[in-house]
Structures are given as structure tokens and as C-alpha cells.
Scaffold this active site. Structure first.
Site, PDB file in Angstrom:
ATOM      1  N   LEU A 222       0.126  -2.386  21.960  1.00  9.77           N
ATOM      2  CA  LEU A 222      -0.139  -3.704  22.549  1.00  9.77           C
ATOM      3  C   LEU A 222       0.938  -4.657  22.055  1.00  9.77           C
ATOM      4  O   LEU A 222       1.146  -4.802  20.850  1.00  9.77           O
ATOM      5  CB  LEU A 222      -1.523  -4.229  22.140  1.00  9.77           C
ATOM      6  CG  LEU A 222      -1.838  -5.692  22.481  1.00  9.77           C
ATOM      7  CD1 LEU A 222      -1.828  -5.921  23.994  1.00  9.77           C
ATOM      8  CD2 LEU A 222      -3.182  -6.107  21.892  1.00  9.77           C
ATOM      9  N   GLU A 223       1.647  -5.294  22.992  1.00 11.24           N
ATOM     10  CA  GLU A 223       2.625  -6.319  22.641  1.00 11.24           C
ATOM     11  C   GLU A 223       1.958  -7.690  22.750  1.00 11.24           C
ATOM     12  O   GLU A 223       1.388  -8.027  23.791  1.00 11.24           O
ATOM     13  CB  GLU A 223       3.830  -6.273  23.593  1.00 11.24           C
ATOM     14  CG  GLU A 223       4.731  -5.081  23.407  1.00 11.24           C
ATOM     15  CD  GLU A 223       5.909  -5.077  24.375  1.00 11.24           C
ATOM     16  OE1 GLU A 223       7.015  -4.701  23.964  1.00 11.24           O
ATOM     17  OE2 GLU A 223       5.719  -5.457  25.551  1.00 11.24           O
ATOM     18  N   ILE A 224       2.033  -8.465  21.678  1.00 10.63           N
ATOM     19  CA  ILE A 224       1.566  -9.855  21.688  1.00 10.63           C
ATOM     20  C   ILE A 224       2.796 -10.740  21.813  1.00 10.63           C
ATOM     21  O   ILE A 224       3.737 -10.616  21.023  1.00 10.63           O
ATOM     22  CB  ILE A 224       0.800 -10.209  20.394  1.00 10.63           C
ATOM     23  CG1 ILE A 224      -0.452  -9.339  20.256  1.00 10.63           C
ATOM     24  CG2 ILE A 224       0.447 -11.691  20.363  1.00 10.63           C
ATOM     25  CD1 ILE A 224      -1.589  -9.680  21.165  1.00 10.63           C
TER      26      ILE A 224
END
Length: 480
Positions: A222-224
Site C-alpha cells: 500500500l502506497e500512502i
């Protein structure tokens, strides 16, 4: 066979079993101890240890503990991505509000979730009771329902609508009127800048990007993505949510493509360039799988969708400039306009006929692709060996990862390694692009890329950061 001979532990384990069975337990234990000692100092061992320690470090929330926990997640859009986000959230104990425009769209999303969970029950990875509890946490909503009443209780809303900036502005504006003032609104865009998505928001401090990877229930990354106005509390709660969902979370800078897709752009462009050069797609597939990718680049195109790949290429072209060059920019557009979108349309670089039952039809190349791309093909086809193909494709991914570190898109090499392995399947036994560079040697990489730049064009010019490191004989992971 599946490992492709890239994991030296497998044959040694088999050797231990064979010796133990034929020569006795004591001899087997002696061989096991010998093999274990040998394996601990292999490059593969160091690479896999790096991934283990890296993921362990990323389990910490770099923004600190949030002042409020997320309990209820709203998901806008029950398509492949939205349903996937809803599934992983419900499985980890979140209350989920899954909203789509109509009952048909919602039904497809709910069926996707139900089928996936039934599959886990069938494989005994989940009990029937756990499946039922998970499904009970998901409330399906459409425009015909009183959805506003439910979303007044949302702590986080994740929109997974089409990649259209005006549509995203409309959705955010609509939901800001309904959700609590401290509710986070996250976009699952794969390439649009978050600052542009947040540009017309009333509460831009609550807006950020949460870029999941498809299929969401299987891909761990997951990229924030924060924009300049995202608050620390918003980022902290988003990271905490991702960690609870079971994701490996990296925080990346707000640039087109973020990190993984930004690196994937040059990779895909080079694949198209090799096709134009006359390299058979079968050779491309085998060469990159031999390098260690779980699927070949042609299969990746078809799985991602040629329309999505074309959109990413178009989005990145203005920002990366010469670094995205290689394949003709119109090639993917032409395939898209012909309705060749990949597996989802039944035809991409390969054909995907519908078959009855569990029997899978033998995959065949799509002859229409060659006829469409014929005008872009080189007059004199090149005959390239597998090593050249692997370097031209994989090392362009690596080079963009270097630019990402150089430009602050990622915070450190560990994030870059984890993102590449868990986001797009960069070979785990290589440890990620930065650990791979340590193994290759900075000077070797620079010399090879410069030779390709002279031969094929400036898109191969190595990033300045690796040129400087080569001069100083430095490594990204000095412990190696």
C-alpha cells in the site's frame, strides 16, 4: 521448477532429505548443518533477510500513534479495486460501507467478495463462521438507499471511481457535505497527483492517496501519498489503517505515478520498444520470468489492462520526459482504440476465450496485435540474447527507482526495495532494485547503461546518484 533455479535452498533441502533417508538421521543432520552454513552467506540469503528486516521496520507507524482509530471505512465503487479494499478491510475487523451507483454494480462487487471468501473456505484457510462474520461487516449501499445516514458515521472514505479528475472532484465535494469534519477522504488513483485531486476540497488537510495494488486481497503493498496540505494526523490514521488491513505500507512523494507505477512506466515502454525491434513476445516472457519476475511483461500488460497502461504512460510522459521514451507512445493507444484491453476484454497480446468448467484453454497470441503494430515495427528485426533483454527491461525499472531516491519520491533504499518486490513482483531473491545494484556493482551498472544509451538512446542514461556512488565505490546497503 517453479523457482526457476533462483533459490539455492531448495536443492539443498532435497539433498538433506535424500541423505537422511539413505544414510541415516545423523548423517542427514550433518549435511543439513553444512548446507545451512553455506546458504547463510549467499546473495539470495542477504536479499531475503533484507526484505524480512525491511518489512519488520515498516510495521511501525512513522507518523506516530493517531489520536483516533478508524473503525468504519466507506468504499466508493464496488468494482475490482473497491470490492478488494472492502474485503481486506472487513476481514481485519473494520465496519465497511460499500457503495456503488446501482444494484447491478454493487451486486458484482459483493459477489466478488463472496466468491473469494468461499474459495478460502474451500481451501480451509478460513472457517465458514469467519466468512459469515466478514460478510456481515459489509453494508452494501446504492444511490437508491439512504446512504448519507450511514456515511455520517464514517472515519475514512476510500474512493475507487474512474481515473477522471473532474469525477473525483465531484465525489469528494459530495461526500464532504455528508461525512464528519475529521473524516479522511482517500483516493485510490494510480497516477493522478493528489494535490490536483485535493485542489477543490473544503478540507484538503483530510485528503491523501491510498494506492492499493490489484488484486487487493493478494498484493501486500500500500502506497500512502501526502500532498503539501495533508495533516500529520490524517497520514498517521491512514498508515495505521493500512497496517491493520495487513498491508506493507510505504510513504511516497506526490508525483505522477508515485513510486511503483513511476518505475513501471519506463519498464513497460522498453517492453514495447523490444516488440517494435522484432523480439518475439514468447522470448520476452521467458527471459523476464527467467530473471525472476512471477509473470512475464506481456502477461502483466494483459492483466493490468492495456487501457490502464496507456493512461499511466500518458500521465508520466509530461513528467519523465526522455526517461519514458522507448516504445512508440501511440502503439498502446492504437490497441486500446481497437478494443484490445487485455484479459478483461477477452483479448490483449494474448487471446482469452471463454471456457466452460475449470479447464483452461491454451493461451494463444493475438494475431490482430501484430497487424496493428506493424507500422511501428523496425524494418530490420533485432536478434537479442536473454541477458540483453533482461537488462534493457529490468534495469530501466531500476534506473527510475534511482531517480525516485535521488528526487525524494521515496525516503530510503529499503522503502524502494520493499515497494518494488511487493508492488510489482521484482524478484525477491534479488532483494529489490537497490540491493540488486549492490550485487551488480555501481560501476558495472553505470558502464552498461551508458553503453545502452550510446546504442539505443538517452532513456538509458543512468541517474546521477548511481554515477556518484560508482566514483566513490559506495553501496546502498553498506552491511553487504
Amino acid at each position: 521448477k517453479v523457482s526457476g533455479g533462483n533459490y539455492p535452498a531448495i536443492p539443498k533441502i532435497l539433498d538433506c532429505l535424500q541423505v537422511g533417508a539413505s544414510e541415516g538421521m545423523q548423517k542427514g543432520l550433518e549435511v543439513e548443518a553444512k548446507h545451512f552454513g553455506e546458504l547463510t552467506v549467499t546473495p539470495e540469503s542477504k536479499a531475503l533477510q533484507g526484505l524480512f528486516f525491511g518489512t519488520t521496520e515498516l510495521k511501525k507507524n512513522r507518523f506516530g500513534k493517531p489520536s483516533k482509530n478508524v473503525e468504519t471505512i466507506g468504499v466508493l465503487g464496488a468494482g475490482l479495486m473497491g470490492a478488494g479494499v472492502a474485503q481486506v478491510s472487513a476481514r481485519k475487523g473494520f465496519n465497511v460501507l460499500l457503495k456503488d451507483i446501482d444494484v447491478q454494480g454493487l451486486g458484482r462487487g459483493e459477489k466478488q467478495i463472496s466468491d473469494n471468501l468461499d474459495g478460502r473456505v474451500k481451501k480451509r484457510r478460513m472457517t465458514k463462521n469467519a466468512r459469515d462474520v466478514t460478510m456481515s461487516r459489509i453494508v452494501g449501499l446504492t444511490d437508491q438507499h439512504d446512504w448519507q445516514r450511514h456515511f455520517k458515521k464514517a472515519d475514512l472514505v476510500i474512493e475507487a471511481v474512474l481515473e477522471d479528475l473532474n469525477l473525483k472532484h465531484k465525489v469528494i465535494s459530495q461526500f464532504e457535505e455528508v461525512v464528519p469534519d475529521d473524516c479522511i477522504i482517500a483516493t485510490n488513483t494510480s497516477a493522478l497527483p493528489i494535490r490536483d485531486v485535493a485542489a477543490k476540497a473544503k478540507r484538503p488537510e483530510n485528503i491523501l492517496g491510498m494506492h492499493y495494488f490489484s488484486p487487493v486481497d493478494k498484493m501486500p503493498l500500500l502506497e500512502i501519498i501526502q500532498h503539501e496540505g495533508t495533516s500529520k494526523e490524517t497520514a498517521s490514521r491512514a498508515v495505521a489503517t493500512g497496517l491493520k488491513q495487513g498491508k506493507t505500507v510505504i510513504v511516497v512523494k506526490d508525483v505522477p505515478g508515485f513510486y511503483v507505477n513511476r518505475c513501471l512506466g519506463p519498464y513497460m515502454s522498453e517492453v514495447v520498444a523490444l516488440i517494435q525491434a522484432g523480439v518475439p513476445i514468447g522470448q520476452l516472457e521467458k527471459a523476464m520470468k527467467k530473471y525472476g519476475y512471477p509473470v512475464g511483461p506481456i502477461t502483466l500488460f494483459d492483466e493490468v489492462g492495456l487501457d490502464v497502461a496507456a493512461h499511466v504512460q500518458e500521465t508520466l510522459s509530461g513528467d519523465l520526459g526522455v526517461r519514458i521514451e522507448g516504445g512508440h507512445p501511440q502503439a498502446l493507444m492504437d490497441l486500446q482504440q481497437a478494443g484490445i484491453l487485455g484479459r478483461k476484454s477477452g483479448a490483449g497480446f494474448y487471446l482469452y476465450p471463454k471456457t466452460k468448467g475449470k479447464k483452461k484453454a491454451k493461451r494463444e497470441e493475438n494475431p490482430q496485435v501484430q497487424s496493428i503494430l506493424k507500422k511501428y515495427m523496425d524494418k530490420d528485426p533485432q536478434k537479442l540474447d536473454d541477458t540483453t533483454i533482461q537488462q534493457r527491461v529490468a534495469w530501466r525499472f531500476v534506473n527510475e527507482a534511482l531517480f525516485c531516491l535521488q528526487d525524494g519520491v521515496i525516503e530510503n533504499p529499503v522503502d524502494g526495495d520493499i515497494g518494488a518486490v511487493f508492488g510489482v513482483g521484482f524478484p525477491p531473491f534479488r532483494g529489490g532494485p537497490f540491493r540488486e545494484l549492490d550485487r551488480i556493482g555501481a560501476q558495472t551498472y553505470v558502464d552498461t547503461m551508458k553503453s545502452y544509451a550510446d546504442k539505443y538512446g538517452p532513456q538509458f542514461e543512468p541517474a546521477q546518484i548511481i554515477v556518484d556512488m560508482a566514483k566513490q565505490s559506495k553501496k546502498f546497503h553498506p552491511e553487504n
